[in-house]
Structure formats: C-alpha cells, structure tokens
Design a protein around this motif. Structure first.
Motif, short mmCIF file in Angstrom:
data_model
loop_
_atom_site.label_atom_id
_atom_site.label_comp_id
_atom_site.label_asym_id
_atom_site.label_seq_id
_atom_site.Cartn_x
_atom_site.Cartn_y
_atom_site.Cartn_z
N VAL A 171 0.84 -1.20 0.00
CA VAL A 171 0.00 0.00 0.00
C VAL A 171 0.87 1.25 0.00
O VAL A 171 0.58 2.23 -0.71
CB VAL A 171 -0.95 -0.01 1.21
CG1 VAL A 171 -1.66 1.33 1.35
CG2 VAL A 171 -1.98 -1.13 1.07
N GLY A 172 1.97 1.23 0.76
CA GLY A 172 2.87 2.39 0.78
C GLY A 172 3.45 2.69 -0.58
O GLY A 172 3.53 3.85 -1.00
N ALA A 173 3.87 1.65 -1.29
CA ALA A 173 4.43 1.86 -2.63
C ALA A 173 3.35 2.33 -3.60
O ALA A 173 3.59 3.20 -4.45
CB ALA A 173 5.07 0.58 -3.13
N ALA A 174 2.15 1.78 -3.47
CA ALA A 174 1.06 2.20 -4.34
C ALA A 174 0.69 3.66 -4.09
O ALA A 174 0.42 4.42 -5.03
CB ALA A 174 -0.15 1.30 -4.12
N ASP A 175 0.69 4.05 -2.83
CA ASP A 175 0.44 5.47 -2.50
C ASP A 175 1.47 6.37 -3.17
O ASP A 175 1.13 7.44 -3.70
CB ASP A 175 0.48 5.67 -0.98
CG ASP A 175 -0.79 5.21 -0.29
OD1 ASP A 175 -1.83 5.10 -0.96
OD2 ASP A 175 -0.72 4.95 0.93
N LEU A 176 2.73 5.96 -3.13
CA LEU A 176 3.77 6.77 -3.77
C LEU A 176 3.53 6.88 -5.27
O LEU A 176 3.70 7.96 -5.85
CB LEU A 176 5.14 6.15 -3.50
CG LEU A 176 6.32 6.89 -4.15
CD1 LEU A 176 6.56 8.22 -3.45
CD2 LEU A 176 7.58 6.05 -4.13
N LEU A 177 3.15 5.79 -5.90
CA LEU A 177 2.90 5.82 -7.34
C LEU A 177 1.77 6.79 -7.68
O LEU A 177 1.86 7.55 -8.65
CB LEU A 177 2.56 4.42 -7.84
CG LEU A 177 3.73 3.43 -7.84
CD1 LEU A 177 3.24 2.01 -8.11
CD2 LEU A 177 4.78 3.82 -8.89
N VAL A 178 0.73 6.78 -6.87
CA VAL A 178 -0.39 7.70 -7.12
C VAL A 178 0.03 9.14 -6.84
O VAL A 178 -0.25 10.06 -7.62
CB VAL A 178 -1.60 7.31 -6.25
CG1 VAL A 178 -2.69 8.39 -6.34
CG2 VAL A 178 -2.15 5.97 -6.66
N ARG A 179 0.72 9.33 -5.75
CA ARG A 179 1.06 10.69 -5.29
C ARG A 179 2.13 11.35 -6.17
O ARG A 179 2.04 12.55 -6.45
CB ARG A 179 1.55 10.59 -3.84
CG ARG A 179 1.78 11.91 -3.14
CD ARG A 179 2.09 11.69 -1.68
NE ARG A 179 3.41 11.10 -1.45
CZ ARG A 179 3.62 9.86 -1.05
NH1 ARG A 179 2.59 9.05 -0.84
NH2 ARG A 179 4.85 9.40 -0.86
N LEU A 180 3.11 10.57 -6.61
CA LEU A 180 4.27 11.16 -7.26
C LEU A 180 4.35 10.85 -8.75
O LEU A 180 4.84 11.66 -9.52
CB LEU A 180 5.55 10.66 -6.56
CG LEU A 180 6.84 11.39 -6.88
CD1 LEU A 180 6.74 12.87 -6.50
CD2 LEU A 180 8.00 10.75 -6.12
N HIS A 181 3.86 9.68 -9.16
CA HIS A 181 4.04 9.26 -10.55
C HIS A 181 2.82 9.52 -11.43
O HIS A 181 2.94 9.49 -12.65
CB HIS A 181 4.39 7.77 -10.61
CG HIS A 181 5.80 7.46 -10.19
ND1 HIS A 181 6.76 7.03 -11.06
CD2 HIS A 181 6.40 7.52 -8.97
CE1 HIS A 181 7.90 6.84 -10.41
NE2 HIS A 181 7.70 7.14 -9.14
N MET A 182 1.65 9.74 -10.83
CA MET A 182 0.43 9.97 -11.61
C MET A 182 0.06 11.44 -11.56
O MET A 182 0.07 12.05 -10.49
CB MET A 182 -0.74 9.15 -11.07
CG MET A 182 -0.73 7.68 -11.43
SD MET A 182 -2.14 6.77 -10.74
CE MET A 182 -3.51 7.47 -11.66
#
Length: 676
Positions: free
Chosen positions: A440-451
C-alpha cells in the motif's frame, strides 16, 4: 568539473557526472549541438548495476585521452536504459539487426537526425579477442564521417528505412485455443533441462513468467508434467547459488546451467516476479520450500530495496568493494571461503556451515571462494534446524559488516507495480499484514508522485522527485496490475478506480484501433526513428501482454466490454508466437490461460480477510479476480449480492454463467481449486 549529467536524477547518469567526457543527457539540445558543430552523436546506453558498463566507464570514459577524442569529434549522449526503455529498444533493435547480438553497454553512432549508422556494445581499451579498441572505433568513425559523409548518410537512411519496414506478425486477433497452448507446452518440454531445471543452457535466467504459465496450465487442465517442470525449476533455483541463502532474494542470472554461480546484481523486477511465483507454487502444492523462499524474498524487498519514500529501488550492484584492495569486485559481498566461515562461526559451526552450504577449499567462484548453495536437502537437516538458523543469522550479521553493493535508488513505476502485486498477494496468502502495508505504501507513492491529474504516469522518481520521462506501456500495465491485486486483497474500491484510469489511457494512447496491436510508447509521446513495439518477454513481462492481463482482469471486475475486447485482440500475438517461441512469451501464455478459464469472478460478501475471502485468494483458478466486502460494498462485483443467513457468502461466475451462492468454505475451495 562535473558535466551536464550532474543535474540528472538517474543514479546511472550521476555515476558519469565526473567523467572527463562532456556528456549530454538525451535531449533535443544535444542533437541541435551536433547539427551546429557538424559532428556525429555517440550514444552510450547502460544501467547502474551493469558490470561491463562499469568496466567500460573505468577503462574509457574516465580516461582523459579517450575523453578528449570523444569531446573533439562527437556530441556524447549517455542514456539510462531503465529510464528510457523506448530509446534503448529502438537502437537495440538496430544493433541486433546489424550484428546479430546485443547487450549493454550499447554504443551507437548517430547522425544529428538520430539515425544510426555504426553499432557495437562493449569496446576494450586495446584490441582484444578480435574486437577493435574503443580508440580505433572512434578514429574509424571520425574518418568515415569526414571522408565519406554521403556514404554514411546513405547507410543511416537505409537502416531507418529497413527498421520502419519491419512488420510484426501478431496473429489474427483471435484468442489462443487449447491446441495453441498444448503446442506451447510441448515446446517448453523440448527445451526443458530435466537435470538442473529451467530452460536452455548457460547463461540461465529465472523463467518467472513461464513458471506462472505452467502453474496456471496445470490448474486448468491437470497436466502433471507442467506442474513438475515448474516445481523442479523453482527448487533447483532456490537451492542454487542464484538464490541468496543468507539474505533472501535472487541474483539476475546464473552464468552456468546448474544455477551455481550467479551474475550477482539483484533486480527489483526479478525478485517481485519470483516472490509471486513461489507464493503461487506454495498455493498449488503446499511446498515448505516455496513458502520459505516467497517470504524471504518479500522480506529482502522490504529490507534492502524499500526507499525512504515508500517505493522500491531498482537494483543492487553486482560489484562491491574488496575489503583488502578497496577495488570493486563482482560478488565480493556474497562469497565465502572455509576459513572465513570458521573465523565467524568457530571451528565446529564453520565446518557444518561449509558442508551445508557447499563451501569447499577449491571454491565454486574465483580465487577459492564459494557461492553459498543449499546442496543438502532441508529434510536431512531437521535435527540441526535450530543450529542452522543460528548459523544463518551470524553469517548474515557478519556479511553486513562488509562493504555493501551500491544501490540504484530510482523508483521505476512498472517494477514498483510488480512489487505491489507480489507483496500484497504474499502478505495476504501468508497472513503478513506488514507486507500488505508495504504494498500500500508503494502504491500510495505511485499515485502521489508518478500519476498526474490526467492519470498519466511518469516513468521514474528518485528521493521524492519525479523524473522528466513519460511512462511507457509496461508502466501503465504493471502499475494497473498492482492496483488490481490491492483491490482484491484489501477490498478498497479506490485501487480498482486507479487501475481503470490507467487502462483507459492504455486504450486511448497505446492500442492501434485498426489492428488491436499495442505500442510501447504513447501516440502523443516523443517521436523516435521508430515507434517501439515488442510483445515478447524480456527480464519482465512485455508491456503488450502485461496490458492484456490487466485489461482482462479489469473487465472481469467491472464487466467493461471495451477492455475485454482489447485484451482478446491483444492475445492474438500469443496465438501467433506461443507455439513457436513459448519461452519468450510466457506471460502472454499465462494470460491466455486466464482468458480460457474465464477468468472466474469471485465475490465474497462478508469480512475482508475472513475465512471465505482467504479461501478465494488461495484458489488456483487461473487469473481469478476476487472482490470482498459487505453487500453493496465498494467493488462492482459486490453489487446486488446479499449475504445468505447473515453468513459469509461467495458468488462465483465465469463466461456469463454463475454457480449458486455458497456459505461453505469447502465447497468454494473445491470450485476454485484451493489446496486442502
């Protein structure tokens, strides 16, 4: 004085920031400079954990005389292939077409219009093994450019024309059938190494995607030979030197066919894929070895690759500093001699460790050192299990005192998507909520920073700063797969929504509307000399077949017909290539198994993490999608499905036909092939 690469975020480019070479990053400005100066471009492509990239850098790019030649006669561009897989793919295709082989470092000479005219990989500092020296290559290209410019231009134009005319055969847009998958299995059987596991000879790479196909094929058809190949291959790898017997996790590949001596770099994508494969092998067989390796690999990912921002770093280098000389030596962190074992453990435990891990006076690696292997079956060491565990802990602690390999800290969207899927599923299967939390932490980063706000992905980030390069197809596909897995594990509909945003972008930007073929770059992306397109697996699933898998799963969750249609058309390439080259389209074969099985849609009305939800996640039905939560909950499959008698209730459907709902875990397990 640092060159232009000092302003980049890629660890690989930053490794070259202090070279005397006047490097440019890939940019329009670099090509404009070449045009203005009237010189060709020298393009050098590599990645941070590439051993021979480091060797060529030390021999040539750090040499003042060589750098002076490069600076005087060329505009020099350095590319991290992990940041720009599109640039790498286009020019690697040209290198392979011209020379019959490829690899990294890749060295290509271009015109100011980015058209290639001379190719190579590693060049030594002096003539060696039939190869010219790098200085000879530079001088030859300089002379050709000065004396035969028209001829060089004609060669470049012809290469670009030939590349543009190469047609990819991707079938008729029809799903593979039973006969296609049976022929693919037969092809794999012919290539199978029955003695050592795996496929083909040396060097031997972990066949993660093929293992997934074999497990799914067995689950759907009962073919015992498929399961046996998968299980034996996974056991051989887990007992070999390619697996880190102390710290968990897999090296990139084995230089021999016996899995003894690895090329020691550890990649995020390999370990995410293998973590999931071993978890699925355990799900199918109950193997204690598979369970241990899945969990140790997951723990390795979290312990050694998780970044401060919650994402996962790309790789650990093969090389590390030799404690004596200080120079970089491949494998120095991982190998042992009998004397080193005795020094850490004492005489008795040192001798036991040497026997248990196959450490000999002669050694299996260089200079009498050995790579640790698990030659002795664990079942033969039951009496010493506690002692062996203590030995492992002490050796791991001693190893931690050695100079560690370098870490490439950039976060690649695609590979983090694979890690999200692996950790979420492994955490759910083995009741490890900490692993699900890491996912979940990595997914949050992908949404927050990569999308961004239009659901467009950035390929990489580092230290919480998004890079400048657009995501490619594998980024969208693998991140969507990670989000879909999180939706099944957590019951949170937001992850399904995010996956939908990404897959809508795939349909709009990456799919050829006429043929259903997929491209690796977006239609509105940067124009290169050729728009890259490759459906075959490399070290990770191709973007093409990964997208097909994510589209298929999303359609099963939501009933979205355009996504199902796109997935089926994309799988036409598996029908075309699967029977001919099954080793190189394993992920596509695995997705085809899911399509033939439905995939099954499982709605569990009840508690997330409850008994029925767990049975559903343990099911081996290929590609089954699972939704769990209260009646009318966040996921579409829960709509209009009540709990019977206020008990956890499962609904299973496929191909528009549903079984009767059940509150019996045993009945659900039988339906989904859950191991009893």
């Amino acid at each position: 004085m640092p060159n232009r690469l000092a302003h980049e975020t890629s660890p690989y480019l930053l490794q070259h920031a202090d070279n005397p070479v006047d490097w440019w990053p890939w940019s329009a400005e670099a090509f404009a400079a070449a045009r203005e100066r009237g010189v060709p471009v020298l393009l050098s492509v590599g990645y941070s954990s590439c051993h021979w990239c480091h060797v060529m850098a030390h021999e040539s790019f750090e040499d003042d005389t060589t750098a002076a030649l490069m600076n005087e006669h060329f505009v020099n561009i350095k590319v991290d292939r992990e940041e720009r897989p599109d640039v790498d793919a286009v020019y690697m295709e040209a290198v392979q077409a011209a020379t019959g082989q490829g690899g990294w470092p890749m060295t290509v000479f271009l015109t100011a219009d980015a058209e290639p005219f001379y190719f190579g990989t590693y060049f030594p500092p002096e003539p060696r093994h039939g190869m010219p020296s790098f200085a000879q290559v530079l001088d030859g290209v300089r002379r050709a450019w000065a004396d035969r410019r028209d001829e060089v231009g004609e060669v470049a134009e012809k290469i670009v024309k030939d590349l543009s005319e190469r047609q990819l055969s991707f079938g008729d847009g029809q799903l593979p059938g039973e006969d296609d998958l049976a022929r693919a299995l037969l092809g794999l059987t012919r290539d199978y190494d029955a003695t050592h596991g795996g496929f083909g000879g040396a060097p031997k790479f972990p066949p993660s995607m093929v293992v997934e196909f074999l497990l799914r094929h067995h689950a759907r058809t009962g073919a015992e030979g498929a399961l046996q190949m998968a299980a034996d291959t996974c056991e051989r790898m887990a007992r070999g030197g390619i697996y880190d017997q102390l710290g968990g996790g897999f090296a990139r590949y084995s230089v021999d066919r016996e899995w003894v001596v690895p090329h020691f770099e550890k990649m995020l994508y390999d370990n995410a894929l293998l973590c999931r494969a071993y978890a699925h092998l355990w799900r199918a067989t109950g193997s204690d070895l598979a369970r241990r390796v899945a969990l140790e690999t997951a723990d390795f990912l979290v312990r050694e690759l998780r970044t401060n921002e919650g994402g996962f770093a790309s790789a650990l280098d093969a090389d590390s500093a030799d404690p004596v000389t200080g120079g970089l030596v491949e494998g120095a962190y991982y190998v042992w001699t009998p004397a080193q074992l005795r020094e850490v453990l004492g005489e008795a435990d040192g001798d036991l460790a040497a026997a248990y891990f196959g450490v000999t006076e002669e050694g299996t690696f260089e200079e009498g050192a050995s790579v640790l292997q698990l030659r002795q079956g664990e079942e033969g060491a039951v009496a010493d299990a506690e002692r062996i565990a203590g030995i492992r802990e002490r050796l791991l602690a001693a190893r931690a005192e050695r100079p560690a390999p370098g870490r490439d800290d950039k976060v690649v969207a695609a590979w983090n998507g694979l890690a999200v899927a692996a950790l979420a599923e492994t955490g759910a299967l083995f009741d490890r909520p900490d692993l699900v939390a890491a996912a979940v932490g990595a997914a949050d980063l992908l949404v927050r920073l990569h999308m961004d706000d239009r659901a467009r992905l950035t390929r990489t980030s580092k230290d919480g700063q998004a890079g400048a390069n657009a995501g490619v197809l594998e980024d969208y596909a693998d991140v969507a797969e990670g989000f879909l897995t999180l939706a099944s594990v957590t019951g949170e509909g937001v992850w399904l929504d995010f996956a939908g945003f990404l897959l809508d972008h795939v349909l709009a930007q990456f799919v050829d509307a006429e043929t259903g073929a997929l491209y690796d770059t977006a239609a509105d992306g940067e124009r290169l000399i050729r728009r890259p397109q490759d459906p075959t697996d490399n070290a990770a699933p191709s973007g093409w077949t990964a997208a097909a898998g994510a589209l298929l799963a999303y359609a099963a969750h939501t009933g979205a017909r355009p996504h199902r249609d796109a997935a089926e058309r994309a799988l036409g390439v598996v029908k075309a290539l699967g029977p001919r080259v099954p080793r190189f389209i394993g992920h596509g074969l695995a997705v085809a198994e899911a399509a033939l099985d439905g995939p099954r849609e499982v709605a569990v009305v009840g508690a997330v993490g409850g008994a029925m939800h767990r049975v559903a996640l343990l099911g081996t039905a290929p590609g089954a999608v699972v939704a769990a939560g209260p009646a009318g909950g966040e996921l579409p499959l829960l709509a209009d499905r009540p709990a019977l008698d206020d008990r956890e209730t499962a609904y299973v459907c496929r191909n528009f036909v549903c079984d009767r709902p059940t509150t019996d875990p045993t009945e659900l397990a039988t339906t989904l092939g859950t191991l009893s």
